[in-house]
Scaffold this motif. Structure first.
Motif, PDB file in Angstrom:
ATOM      1  N   GLU A  94       0.822  -1.203   0.000  1.00 57.01           N
ATOM      2  CA  GLU A  94       0.000   0.000   0.000  1.00 57.01           C
ATOM      3  C   GLU A  94       0.864   1.265   0.000  1.00 57.01           C
ATOM      4  O   GLU A  94       0.568   2.234  -0.702  1.00 57.01           O
ATOM      5  CB  GLU A  94      -0.917   0.003   1.226  1.00 57.01           C
ATOM      6  N   VAL A  95       1.947   1.243   0.766  1.00 51.27           N
ATOM      7  CA  VAL A  95       2.847   2.393   0.831  1.00 51.27           C
ATOM      8  C   VAL A  95       3.451   2.680  -0.546  1.00 51.27           C
ATOM      9  O   VAL A  95       3.494   3.830  -1.003  1.00 51.27           O
ATOM     10  CB  VAL A  95       3.975   2.148   1.861  1.00 51.27           C
ATOM     11  N   LEU A  96       3.902   1.640  -1.225  1.00 47.75           N
ATOM     12  CA  LEU A  96       4.551   1.816  -2.519  1.00 47.75           C
ATOM     13  C   LEU A  96       3.572   2.303  -3.573  1.00 47.75           C
ATOM     14  O   LEU A  96       3.904   3.169  -4.401  1.00 47.75           O
ATOM     15  CB  LEU A  96       5.196   0.501  -2.961  1.00 47.75           C
ATOM     16  N   LEU A 125       4.393   4.567  -7.322  1.00 49.82           N
ATOM     17  CA  LEU A 125       5.271   3.604  -7.984  1.00 49.82           C
ATOM     18  C   LEU A 125       4.496   2.701  -8.942  1.00 49.82           C
ATOM     19  O   LEU A 125       5.104   2.002  -9.750  1.00 49.82           O
ATOM     20  CB  LEU A 125       6.001   2.749  -6.942  1.00 49.82           C
ATOM     21  N   GLY A 126       3.169   2.697  -8.828  1.00 45.98           N
ATOM     22  CA  GLY A 126       2.370   1.902  -9.743  1.00 45.98           C
ATOM     23  C   GLY A 126       2.266   0.444  -9.298  1.00 45.98           C
ATOM     24  O   GLY A 126       3.125  -0.075  -8.591  1.00 45.98           O
ATOM     25  N   VAL A 127       1.213  -0.206  -9.740  1.00 47.72           N
ATOM     26  CA  VAL A 127       0.946  -1.577  -9.307  1.00 47.72           C
ATOM     27  C   VAL A 127       2.014  -2.547  -9.811  1.00 47.72           C
ATOM     28  O   VAL A 127       2.530  -3.376  -9.061  1.00 47.72           O
ATOM     29  CB  VAL A 127      -0.453  -2.032  -9.790  1.00 47.72           C
ATOM     30  N   GLN A 128       2.360  -2.437 -11.089  1.00 50.93           N
ATOM     31  CA  GLN A 128       3.314  -3.379 -11.663  1.00 50.93           C
ATOM     32  C   GLN A 128       4.694  -3.245 -11.019  1.00 50.93           C
ATOM     33  O   GLN A 128       5.316  -4.249 -10.632  1.00 50.93           O
ATOM     34  CB  GLN A 128       3.423  -3.164 -13.178  1.00 50.93           C
ATOM     35  N   THR A 129       5.178  -2.024 -10.889  1.00 47.04           N
ATOM     36  CA  THR A 129       6.492  -1.812 -10.280  1.00 47.04           C
ATOM     37  C   THR A 129       6.480  -2.225  -8.814  1.00 47.04           C
ATOM     38  O   THR A 129       7.460  -2.797  -8.312  1.00 47.04           O
ATOM     39  CB  THR A 129       6.910  -0.344 -10.409  1.00 47.04           C
ATOM     40  N   THR A 130       5.394  -1.936  -8.118  1.00 51.44           N
ATOM     41  CA  THR A 130       5.262  -2.356  -6.718  1.00 51.44           C
ATOM     42  C   THR A 130       5.357  -3.867  -6.602  1.00 51.44           C
ATOM     43  O   THR A 130       6.051  -4.396  -5.713  1.00 51.44           O
ATOM     44  CB  THR A 130       3.922  -1.871  -6.144  1.00 51.44           C
TER      45      THR A 130
END
Length: 345
Positions: free
Chosen positions: A85-87, A92-97
Motif C-alpha cells: 500500500e505504501v509503494l 510507484l504503480g501496481v506493476q512496479t510495486t
C-alpha cells in the motif's frame, strides 16, 4: 553523459492553464540568484540539494517505510501487505510495486533480508537497479551538429527546459542553437527568444503559424553553416488535437532525417512530475507514435509524486537523461540513479 555541473497527461491540458504554467517559470533567474545557488551547492553538495528538493517524495516513501517497520521484529506477510500500500500510494504503480515486493520477498526467502530496519536499504537498491537502464550515454560531442528533438505536452516546462539545456551546453564549451518549431503558440516562441537572449545563443524562428518542418529544415541549414555543436528543437504539444500533433511531429522527424540521415540523435520527452501517473499515459502515447530515446522529468521539487519516475523507467526501458529540481537556471541536472535512490530513500 556531459555533466556540466562539475564546471563553474493523456487528458488535454487547457490552453489557459498551460500559458499560466509556462509564464510562471518562463523568466530565467537573475545572476545574483544563480550565484547564490552555486554557493549553496558548493557548501552542501548536489546530493544534499537533491534530497532537499525531493523532501515531499521522500516523506511519502521513505518516511512511510520507516513508520511501517518501527517496532517490527520480522518481515512477514502482514508487513509486506502494508508495504504494498505504501509503494502504490507513492506513485510507484501496481506493476512496479509487485516487482519490488517480489524482489524483497526473494531476499527474505534466501535469508539475505531478515531485519525490518534494513527494508528501506533493500528497496533503495532495487529502485536504483530499475532506474539504471542500459542505454548509450548522452554524448552531444558524438556528432556535429548533435540534433535533439524536445517533445511533450503543453505546460510541462518544455521550453524552459530547452533554455536550461542550452545554458548547460554553453558552459561546457559547446555552441548550441535553439529552434522555435512550436509555431502555433506565439508565447512559446517569445519565451524561447528570451532564453536565447539571456544565455547568449542563436535562435532560428519564423513568423507565427509557419510550417514547423520548414523551420526545422532552415535551422539545420543554419546549424551546418554556423558550425553549431548542438541543435535543440522546441516542438508543439497540443494534446487536445493529439492525432494532428503526432502527425506533425512525425513530419518534423522525417524532414530532419532527409537533411541529416543519422539525426535526430536524441528524442527527449519532457514530463511534469506533479502529474503523477498521468505522466505514464503521456509517455506511452509519445513512445508509440514517435519513439523516444530518453526522458526529462521536471518540477520534482514541488511534488510528492516523484516516485512515478520508477514505473515509467521500468515499463518503457528508457533512460532518464535529466531531472529538474528547481526554477534556477542551473537546476536541470543530468540524472544519476544512485543519487536519486538515495535522495528518496
Amino acid at each position: 553523459m556531459l555533466k556540466w555541473f562539475r564546471k563553474k497527461s493523456e487528458e488535454p491540458v487547457p490552453e489557459g492553464i498551460e500559458t499560466e504554467a509556462v509564464e510562471a517559470e518562463a523568466s530565467p533567474p537573475d545572476r545574483d540568484a544563480s550565484g547564490e545557488e552555486e554557493i549553496r551547492e558548493a557548501q552542501g553538495g548536489f546530493l544534499a540539494r537533491l534530497r532537499d528538493r525531493l523532501a515531499k517524495s521522500r516523506e511519502r516513501l521513505a518516511d512511510s517505510v520507516d513508520r511501517l517497520v518501527l517496532g517490527r521484529k520480522h518481515i512477514d506477510a502482514a508487513l509486506l501487505d502494508e508495504l504494498e500500500e505504501v509503494l502504490i500510494t507513492a506513485d510507484l504503480g501496481v506493476q512496479t510495486t509487485r516487482i519490488l515486493l517480489d524482489r524483497v520477498l526473494d531476499r527474505v526467502k534466501r535469508k539475505e533480508l531478515e531485519d525490518p530496519a534494513k527494508l528501506r536499504e533493500a528497496l533503495r537498491e532495487e529502485i536504483q537497479a530499475i532506474l539504471s537502464v542500459d542505454a548509450p550515454p548522452f554524448d552531444p560531442r558524438r556528432a556535429k551538429p548533435f540534433v535533439v528533438m524536445i517533445i511533450g505536452v503543453n505546460g510541462v516546462g518544455k521550453t524552459t527546459t530547452i533554455g536550461k539545456l542550452a545554458h548547460g551546453f554553453r558552459r561546457s564549451g559547446l555552441a548550441p542553437m535553439l529552434v522555435a518549431a512550436d509555431t502555433f503558440r506565439a508565447a512559446a516562441v517569445e519565451q524561447l527568444e528570451r532564453w536565447a537572449e539571456r544565455i547568449g545563443v542563436p535562435i532560428i524562428r519564423q513568423q507565427s503559424g509557419a510550417d514547423p518542418s520548414a523551420v526545422v529544415f532552415d535551422a539545420l541549414d543554419a546549424a551546418l553553416a554556423r558550425q553549431a555543436d548542438v541543435v535543440l528543437i522546441d516542438t508543439a504539444g497540443r494534446m487536445h488535437t493529439k492525432v494532428n500533433l503526432m502527425e506533425e511531429l512525425k513530419k518534423v522527424h522525417r524532414v530532419i532525417q532527409r537533411k541529416m540521415p543519422e539525426a535526430p540523435h536524441e528524442i527527449l520527452l519532457v514530463l511534469d512530475a506533479t502529474t503523477g501517473q498521468n505522466a505514464m499515459s503521456q509517455a506511452r502515447l509519445f513512445q508509440e507514435a514517435l519513439g523516444i530515446t530518453g526522458l526529462i522529468l521536471t518540477k520534482l521539487d514541488g511534488t510528492a509524486k516523484g516516485g512515478v519516475i520508477v514505473p515509467i523507467s521500468h515499463e518503457l526501458k528508457l533512460p532518464i537523461r535529466y531531472i529538474g529540481i528547481g526554477e534556477g537556471v542551473d537546476d536541470l541536472r543530468p540524472f544519476d540513479a544512485a543519487e536519486f535512490a538515495r535522495a528518496v530513500l
